[in-house]
Write an enzyme that holds these catalytic residues in place. Structure first.
Site, PDB file in Angstrom:
ATOM      1  N   GLY A 146       0.823  -1.191   0.000  1.00 15.47           N
ATOM      2  CA  GLY A 146       0.000   0.000   0.000  1.00 15.47           C
ATOM      3  C   GLY A 146       0.861   1.246   0.000  1.00 15.47           C
ATOM      4  N   GLY A 188       2.601   1.125   3.657  1.00 17.24           N
ATOM      5  CA  GLY A 188       3.193  -0.068   4.246  1.00 17.24           C
ATOM      6  C   GLY A 188       3.064  -1.280   3.355  1.00 17.24           C
ATOM      7  N   LEU A 196       2.696  -5.718   3.407  1.00 19.13           N
ATOM      8  CA  LEU A 196       2.297  -6.880   4.194  1.00 19.13           C
ATOM      9  C   LEU A 196       3.038  -8.098   3.667  1.00 19.13           C
ATOM     10  CD1 LEU A 196       0.402  -8.052   6.407  1.00 19.13           C
ATOM     11  CD2 LEU A 196      -1.234  -8.534   4.569  1.00 19.13           C
ATOM     12  N   LYS A 205       3.227  -6.695   9.048  1.00 23.02           N
ATOM     13  CA  LYS A 205       2.870  -5.416   8.434  1.00 23.02           C
ATOM     14  C   LYS A 205       3.957  -4.403   8.763  1.00 23.02           C
ATOM     15  CE  LYS A 205      -0.708  -2.923   9.886  1.00 23.02           C
ATOM     16  NZ  LYS A 205      -2.114  -2.486  10.051  1.00 23.02           N
ATOM     17  N   ASP A 258     -13.529   0.109  10.842  1.00 23.41           N
ATOM     18  CA  ASP A 258     -13.284  -0.196   9.426  1.00 23.41           C
ATOM     19  C   ASP A 258     -13.624  -1.656   9.137  1.00 23.41           C
ATOM     20  OD1 ASP A 258     -12.623   0.411   6.824  1.00 23.41           O
ATOM     21  OD2 ASP A 258     -10.474   0.088   7.092  1.00 23.41           O
TER      22      ASP A 258
END
Length: 531
Positions: free
Chosen positions: A264, A267, A269, A282, A376
């Site tokens: 992303g 960051g 993963l 992460k 979220d």
């Protein structure tokens, strides 16, 4: 690396592409170097029995420029394997800048020609009377190799480090790989002590370079180190004490990165191992770190330290000391429900829908009981493994303050409750609205409001009271639960404790009726008002 190598970047300009072996000639030279090194590996017992080594070695040569194949001494297989190993280590976020140092050669300057010739230490020791090596001309050399994510000004930082240690650079070779890493090789003279002392001095300098690359983390770490653990309702920021006694602090040397799963803006993963256990890692990207990101990171670590439930992804630990910031959790082999539905084009039968919804509601009920609002909840944050589904990703989760309400927009529009979209005060029932959208996805296998952009969907949810269309063949008890979950008035939505009971009742009804038909519900998202 032979002393007569060409194409260095630092001691002298690189040769033009034609002389560096570019184009077809360069590809041919790479192939020839690869074949020769592979032949020597097989003949010399350098671990050539591993079936994957051929592919790894080929990728190593293909990822470097053609002049690397020209420069490297293919007779010294151990050098090629060392370069390959260092680049692999540099790919692991916990390592960053890595290096190796070892004695190289003794070089003599022949005054008549000015040409540097070289010989190994062993040769010089065996023939100390050799007239070509007058003692005044003998210079002990060391080869220092750095590998790192290619960053601006890195080469100048490395050369400055060598200068600070009193080393004179005799050769410099710098290569950039096709995937954005650098391999920098220096032949230096001027070190009169043990190699281990040089290695320790280099390690201290490398640590300083790493630390300077994370100025925001350095600043934030200094604040965190000297302040107690507390939740500040006004700033929504949790400060984590970094203490060697904290059992959740992960030793980065025990982390092994195996595969990047996702990347992303802020960051990456990874799938990896920690003490032989499969884990998800992460990692924050250092170049994108900001004060807000550090606050969210601290909040996520604080929250995950608190939670232990079979339907919440298990927290293993975190690295909170610069220059690495990462969170380590259990690895869920089944991946996310979002990936299953939309990338693998999977679908769920009705009993599976009820089972998954029950797992999610149990995990969320636990979080709400300990005053954590996820904020979220969506299918991308629901992970599957061994017939169990767990709630994951607490990057924007928060601990409720004493008033029990929060403000500010957070989450993802397609799953977001209207009060959150409107920046109104909200509480844990915002998660219930998101759960309703998730349940609809499980039943239909469709993306909510798929014919709209996320922003269009958000506006329609607030201004037109838009909800996804409930298919006519949806089980009536599930249809009723959907309508209750996405009521506009949060007070009318059920709690997750109530949802757990409702789903248990639906499970019994479905089991007794033998109704295992999958809900079709494949129509486009449309208008459906809550009762």
């Amino acid at each position: 690396m032979a002393a007569e190598s060409r194409g260095s970047r630092g001691a002298s300009p690189p040769p033009p592409p034609s002389s560096a072996g570019g184009g077809a000639a360069g590809r041919r030279r790479k192939a020839e170097a690869y074949a020769e090194v592979l032949r020597r590996i097989r003949a010399g017992g350098y671990g050539g029995g591993r079936p994957e080594l051929e592919d790894e070695l080929w990728a190593h040569f293909q990822g470097l420029p053609a002049r690397y194949a020209l420069d490297v001494n293919v007779e010294r297989v151990e050098d090629v394997l060392l370069h390959k190993q260092l680049l692999e280590q540099a790919h692991e976020p916990m390592n960053g800048l890595v290096f190796d140092v070892h004695p190289s050669q003794v070089v003599t300057l022949e005054e008549n020609t000015g040409f540097e010739s070289s010989t190994s230490f062993k040769q010089e020791e065996q023939d100390p009377q050799c007239s070509a090596f007058a003692s005044r001309d003998q210079r002990p050399l060391h080869e220092i190799i750095f590998a790192c994510d290619d960053k601006p000004k890195l080469l100048s930082q490395l050369t400055s480090l060598l200068g600070e240690l009193g080393l004179n650079i005799q050769e410099a070779h710098a290569y950039s790989t096709s995937d954005g890493y650098s391999l920098d090789i220096f032949v230096v003279e001027g070190w009169e002590y043990e190699v281990d002392i040089l290695r320790n001095s280099l390690r201290k300098g490398v640590d300083k370079i790493k630390y300077r690359a994370w100025p925001l983390v350095q600043s934030m770490s200094a604040r965190i180190d000297h302040q107690p653990l507390e939740v500040s309702p006004s700033s929504d920021f949790v400060q984590i004490p970094v203490d060697a006694a904290d059992v959740w602090e992960v030793d980065p040397r025990l982390l092994k990165f195996e595969q990047k799963l996702a990347s992303g803006s802020f960051g990456d993963l990874y799938h990896g191992t920690y003490c032989s256990q499969d884990v998800a890692i992460k990692v924050l990207k250092p170049e994108r770190v900001s004060v807000d990101m550090l606050r969210e990171f601290a909040q996520e670590v604080y929250i995950m330290k608190k939670v232990r439930h079979k339907n919440v992804v298990q927290f293993i630990g975190a690295c909170t000391r610069p220059p690495i910031l990462c969170i380590v959790t259990e690895f869920m082999h089944g991946g996310s429900i979002f990936d299953f539905l939309y990338n693998r084009r999977g679908s769920f039968q009705l009993p599976d829908v009820i089972r998954i919804a029950s797992d999610v509601s149990k995990g969320m009920n636990y979080l709400h009981q300990i005053n954590i609002v996820h904020r979220d909840l969506k299918t991308a944050n629901l992970l599957m493994d061994d017939q169990v589904v767990k709630v994951a990703d607490f990057g924007v989760a928060r601990v409720k303050d004493q008033s029990g309400v929060m403000t500010a927009e957070t989450g993802t529009y397609r799953w977001m409750a209207p009060e959150v979209i409107e920046h109104l005060p909200y509480d844990h029932r915002a998660d219930v609205f998101s759960f309703g959208i998730v349940l609809w996805e499980l039943l239909t296998g469709k993306l909510p409001y798929e014919d709209m952009t996320p922003l269009q969907a958000a506006v329609a949810v607030v201004q037109k009271d838009l909800r996804p269309t409930i298919a006519a063949d949806t089980h009536p008890m599930l249809a009723d639960l959907l309508q209750r979950c996405w009521q506009k008035d949060p007070a009318l939505r059920p709690t997750f404790a109530e949802i757990v009971d409702i789903l248990n009742s639906i499970k019994e009804v479905v089991r007794s009726s033998g109704h295992h038909k999958r809900q079709s519900g494949r129509s486009h998202s449309g208008r459906r008002r809550g009762c």
